[in-house]
Design a protein around this motif. Structure first.
Motif, PDB file in Angstrom:
ATOM      1  N   GLU A 165      -6.551  -0.722  -4.395  1.00  0.00           N
ATOM      2  CA  GLU A 165      -6.927  -0.004  -5.621  1.00  0.00           C
ATOM      3  C   GLU A 165      -8.432   0.160  -5.711  1.00  0.00           C
ATOM      4  N   ALA A 166      -9.180  -0.913  -5.375  1.00  0.00           N
ATOM      5  CA  ALA A 166     -10.636  -0.824  -5.413  1.00  0.00           C
ATOM      6  C   ALA A 166     -11.131   0.222  -4.422  1.00  0.00           C
ATOM      7  N   GLU A 167     -10.548   0.213  -3.226  1.00  0.00           N
ATOM      8  CA  GLU A 167     -10.962   1.180  -2.219  1.00  0.00           C
ATOM      9  C   GLU A 167     -10.596   2.602  -2.643  1.00  0.00           C
ATOM     10  N   PHE A 168      -9.479   2.739  -3.333  1.00  0.00           N
ATOM     11  CA  PHE A 168      -9.061   4.048  -3.837  1.00  0.00           C
ATOM     12  C   PHE A 168     -10.131   4.626  -4.768  1.00  0.00           C
ATOM     13  N   TRP A 169     -10.648   3.786  -5.674  1.00  0.00           N
ATOM     14  CA  TRP A 169     -11.631   4.277  -6.644  1.00  0.00           C
ATOM     15  C   TRP A 169     -13.020   4.410  -6.020  1.00  0.00           C
ATOM     16  N   PHE A 170     -13.388   3.486  -5.132  1.00  0.00           N
ATOM     17  CA  PHE A 170     -14.654   3.642  -4.418  1.00  0.00           C
ATOM     18  C   PHE A 170     -14.678   4.961  -3.655  1.00  0.00           C
ATOM     19  N   ALA A 171     -13.624   5.200  -2.891  1.00  0.00           N
ATOM     20  CA  ALA A 171     -13.540   6.432  -2.107  1.00  0.00           C
ATOM     21  C   ALA A 171     -13.468   7.654  -3.012  1.00  0.00           C
ATOM     22  N   GLY A 172     -12.783   7.512  -4.157  1.00  0.00           N
ATOM     23  CA  GLY A 172     -12.667   8.621  -5.098  1.00  0.00           C
ATOM     24  C   GLY A 172     -14.021   9.102  -5.596  1.00  0.00           C
ATOM     25  N   MET A 183       0.824  -1.211   0.000  1.00  0.00           N
ATOM     26  CA  MET A 183       0.000   0.000   0.000  1.00  0.00           C
ATOM     27  C   MET A 183       0.854   1.254   0.000  1.00  0.00           C
ATOM     28  N   GLU A 184       0.415   2.237  -0.786  1.00  0.00           N
ATOM     29  CA  GLU A 184       1.128   3.504  -0.904  1.00  0.00           C
ATOM     30  C   GLU A 184       0.337   4.609  -0.210  1.00  0.00           C
ATOM     31  N   THR A 185       0.902   5.812  -0.210  1.00  0.00           N
ATOM     32  CA  THR A 185       0.264   6.930   0.480  1.00  0.00           C
ATOM     33  C   THR A 185      -1.133   7.201  -0.062  1.00  0.00           C
ATOM     34  N   ARG A 186      -1.291   7.182  -1.384  1.00  0.00           N
ATOM     35  CA  ARG A 186      -2.598   7.491  -1.977  1.00  0.00           C
ATOM     36  C   ARG A 186      -3.641   6.460  -1.546  1.00  0.00           C
ATOM     37  N   HIS A 187      -3.209   5.202  -1.381  1.00  0.00           N
ATOM     38  CA  HIS A 187      -4.138   4.183  -0.915  1.00  0.00           C
ATOM     39  C   HIS A 187      -4.572   4.473   0.519  1.00  0.00           C
ATOM     40  N   LEU A 188      -3.594   4.800   1.377  1.00  0.00           N
ATOM     41  CA  LEU A 188      -3.904   5.054   2.779  1.00  0.00           C
ATOM     42  C   LEU A 188      -4.868   6.225   2.939  1.00  0.00           C
ATOM     43  N   MET A 189      -4.630   7.292   2.178  1.00  0.00           N
ATOM     44  CA  MET A 189      -5.493   8.472   2.279  1.00  0.00           C
ATOM     45  C   MET A 189      -6.926   8.128   1.909  1.00  0.00           C
ATOM     46  N   MET A 190      -7.089   7.402   0.816  1.00  0.00           N
ATOM     47  CA  MET A 190      -8.432   7.070   0.362  1.00  0.00           C
ATOM     48  C   MET A 190      -9.087   6.010   1.241  1.00  0.00           C
ATOM     49  N   ILE A 191      -8.301   5.095   1.810  1.00  0.00           N
ATOM     50  CA  ILE A 191      -8.860   4.102   2.725  1.00  0.00           C
ATOM     51  C   ILE A 191      -9.393   4.798   3.973  1.00  0.00           C
ATOM     52  N   ALA A 192      -8.628   5.757   4.495  1.00  0.00           N
ATOM     53  CA  ALA A 192      -9.078   6.508   5.671  1.00  0.00           C
ATOM     54  C   ALA A 192     -10.319   7.338   5.354  1.00  0.00           C
ATOM     55  N   LEU A 193     -10.312   8.006   4.203  1.00  0.00           N
ATOM     56  CA  LEU A 193     -11.480   8.797   3.802  1.00  0.00           C
ATOM     57  C   LEU A 193     -12.675   7.898   3.515  1.00  0.00           C
ATOM     58  N   GLY A 194     -12.421   6.818   2.759  1.00  0.00           N
ATOM     59  CA  GLY A 194     -13.500   5.918   2.384  1.00  0.00           C
ATOM     60  C   GLY A 194     -14.121   5.226   3.573  1.00  0.00           C
TER      61      GLY A 194
END
Length: 477
Positions: A166-173, A29-40
Motif C-alpha cells: 500500500e505504501a509503495e502504491f501511494w509513493f509510486a502514485g 498483493m493485488e494487481t494494482r499493487h504489482l503495477m505500482m511496484i513495477a512503476l515505482g
C-alpha cells in the motif's frame, strides 16, 4: 496436474520454497499493487535528476533512441520473467530459477549480489532523504531526518506485506501523477497554449533536430545506453513479489503488459517535453530538467515541488529496497543456502529476522558512506545498477533453459498460463541487449570501475559457495 505444479515438484529446493510460502509468507498483493511496484521501482532519481545529463550528452534524438532501446530490453526481460513467474511463483524467484536452470552456485551468487545492490541503495537513499529535508529545515541535522525515515520504512515493512504494498502504491502514485502533470503542462507549452520564457511563439518540436539529429555524434548514444538501462532497473521486483501475489498466473502478466506501455510513455514522453522546451546544451547541467521547464513556464515553487517528488522517489526506493533484500534473505534460507533462522515469519507473514538483518545491512551501508566512502560504499553503489543487468541476463538464460527442458520432457507449451511471445527471438534479443549493456560498461572508462567491483564481488560469492559446499560434503562424508 498444472504446469506450475509439475514444475515445483521437479526439484527439492522448489518444493521447500512452495511449502515455506504456504507456512509463512502470505499472498496479499493485488494487481494494482504489482503495477505500482513495477512503476515505482523504475521511476526514480534517474528520470527526475539524471535525464537532463543524458540529453546533454546524446542530444534529444539520441536520448529518445537510447530510452526506446532500454524500454524494449526491459519489456523483453519482463516477458521472460512473466513466463517463469507464472509457472513457478516463488519469492526471490530469479535466484531460484538460476539455481535450477544454470547451477546452484549461480543461484547463490545472483541472490547475494542482488541483496548487496539493494543494501547499498538503502544507505544512499537514507542519506539523500536527510539532505533533502535540510533544504527545507536548514538548521536541523541530516542524520535526524535519516533516522526518522529509517523508522518509517522499517515499520511499513514490519507490519505486513500489504502495508509495504500500500505504501509503495501511494509513493509510486505521487511520482506517476507528477510525470503526467509534467507531460500535460509541457505539451500545452509546446503548442503555445501556455507561454514559456524565451519564446514569443509556440516552440513546437524544432529543438529536437535544430542542431542535427546527433549533435555530438552517434558515439554518446552508446555511452548513455548503459546509463539508461540502469535507469530502468526495478521492474524485476515483480519476480521478487511472485510468492506473495494473489493469483500470480493472472496478475503478473497483466502487470507486465500495462507497466511496459506506461514506462514507455512516461520516460519517452518526458524526454520529448524536456528536449522540446529546453535547448539540449542547457539540459541538466545545473539542476533537474523538470525544474528548468517549470521555472520557464512560471510555475510557483517549482523547486519545492520537485524536491517533494524526489523525496517521494527516494522513500519509494528505500521501501522497495528493504522489501527486496529481506525476501532475498528469506529465499536463500528457504533454499537452505544460509541458516534456517531467516525463514521464520510473524503471524502477519513478515520474515522479521530477515527484515532486521537487511535493515542492519542498510545501516552499515549508511555508515560506510561516511567512514569508507572511497572503498566499500563506492563498490556497493557503483555496482548496484550492473547487478540488476546481470539479473536480466540470468532471467533470459533461465527462460531459454526452461523451454528446452519442457521440450526434452515432451511437454506442450500450451500448458503454460502465460507464454513468452515469439520464442526464442524475445529471450535471445533480451540476452543480447543485456550482455551488450555489460560490455559497454567495460568499453567506457567512466563505467569501468563498476564492472571491476562487480566482478570482484561475483568471484567472492562463487568462492564462498564453493567453500560452503566443500565443508558440507566433508561433513556428510
Amino acid at each position: 496436474m498444472t504446469s506450475a505444479a509439475k514444475t515445483e515438484t521437479q526439484s527439492e529446493p522448489a518444493a521447500h520454497a512452495a511449502s515455506g510460502e504456504r507456512a509463512g509468507l502470505q499472498r496479499k498483493m493485488e494487481t494494482r499493487h504489482l503495477m505500482m511496484i513495477a512503476l515505482g521501482g523504475v521511476i526514480g532519481t534517474g528520470l527526475f535528476l539524471s535525464s537532463g545529463y543524458t540529453i546533454h550528452q546524446a542530444g534529444p534524438i539520441g536520448t529518445i533512441l537510447a530510452y526506446a532501446v532500454g524500454a524494449l530490453n526491459v519489456y523483453m526481460v519482463m516477458l521472460c520473467l512473466g513466463e517463469l513467474a507464472t509457472a513457478m511463483p516463488q519469492t526471490g524467484s530469479f535466484h531460484v530459477y538460476a539455481g535450477r536452470f544454470i547451477g546452484p552456485g549461480t543461484g547463490f551468487t545472483v541472490a547475494i549480489i542482488y541483496f548487496l545492490a539493494w543494501m547499498g541503495a538503502l544507505g544512499s537513499e537514507f542519506t539523500a532523504s536527510g539532505l533533502i529535508m535540510q533544504k527545507w529545515f536548514p538548521g536541523t541535522p541530516a542524520w535526524a531526518w535519516s533516522a526518522l525515515f529509517i523508522v518509517l520504512i522499517f515499520t511499513l515493512n514490519a507490519l505486513s506485506v500489504r502495508s509495504f504494498a500500500e505504501a509503495e502504491f501511494w509513493f509510486a502514485g505521487i511520482k506517476v501523477v507528477s510525470i503526467i502533470a509534467f507531460i500535460a503542462i509541457g505539451l500545452l507549452a509546446i503548442v503555445g497554449v501556455i507561454p514559456i520564457a524565451g519564446y514569443s511563439h509556440a516552440p513546437g518540436l524544432t529543438n529536437l533536430v535544430k542542431d542535427g539529429v546527433f549533435p555530438n555524434g552517434f558515439a554518446p548514444v552508446f555511452s548513455t545506453m548503459s546509463t539508461v538501462a540502469f535507469a530502468f532497473s526495478g521492474t524485476e521486483l515483480l519476480g521478487v513479489t511472485a510468492g506473495e501475489t494473489k493469483d500470480p498466473g493472472e496478475n503478473i502478466p497483466k502487470a507486465i503488459h500495462t507497466t511496459f506501455w506506461r514506462l514507455a510513455i512516461f520516460f519517452i514522453g518526458s524526454i520529448v517535453v524536456m528536449s522540446a522546451l529546453i535547448p539540449w546544451q542547457d539540459a541538466g547541467v545545473d539542476k533537474s530538467p523538470f525544474v528548468l521547464v517549470f521555472d520557464a513556464i512560471g510555475l510557483p515553487f517549482a523547486g519545492d515541488i520537485m524536491n517533494f517528488v524526489v523525496l517521494t522517489a527516494i522513500l519509494s526506493a528505500a521501501n522497495s529496497g528493504l522489501y527486496a533484500s529481506t525476501r532475498m534473505l528469506w529465499s536463500l534460507s528457504n533454499e537452505r543456502m544460509i541458516p534456517r533462522i531467516f525463514v521464520r515469519t510473524t503471524k502477519h507473514g513478515v520474515p522479521l529476522i530477515a527484515l532486521c538483518t537487511a535493515m542492519i545491512g542498510g545501516l552499515l551501508a549508511l555508515l560506510s558512506s561516511v567512514t569508507a566512502a572511497s572503498v566499500i560504499y563506492l563498490a556497493l553503489v557503483s555496482s548496484a545498477g550492473l547487478a540488476i543487468v546481470i539479473v536480466w541476463v540470468v532471467l533470459a538464460v533461465c527462460e531459454i533453459r526452461f523451454r528446452l527442458e519442457m521440450k526434452r520432457e515432451g511437454r506442450d507449451v500450451n500448458e503454460l498460463s502465460f507464454r513468452t511471445p515469439a520464442w526464442p527471438i524475445v529471450p535471445i534479443v533480451a540476452l543480447f541487449l543485456s550482455v551488450g549493456t555489460i560490455v559497454l560498461s567495460a568499453v567506457y572508462e567512466s563505467m569501468r570501475p563498476s564492472l571491476i567491483y562487480m566482478l570482484v564481488i561475483i568471484a567472492i560469492c562463487y568462492a564462498v559457495y564453493g567453500v560452503k559446499t566443500f565443508i558440507a560434503r566433508r561433513r556428510n562424508a
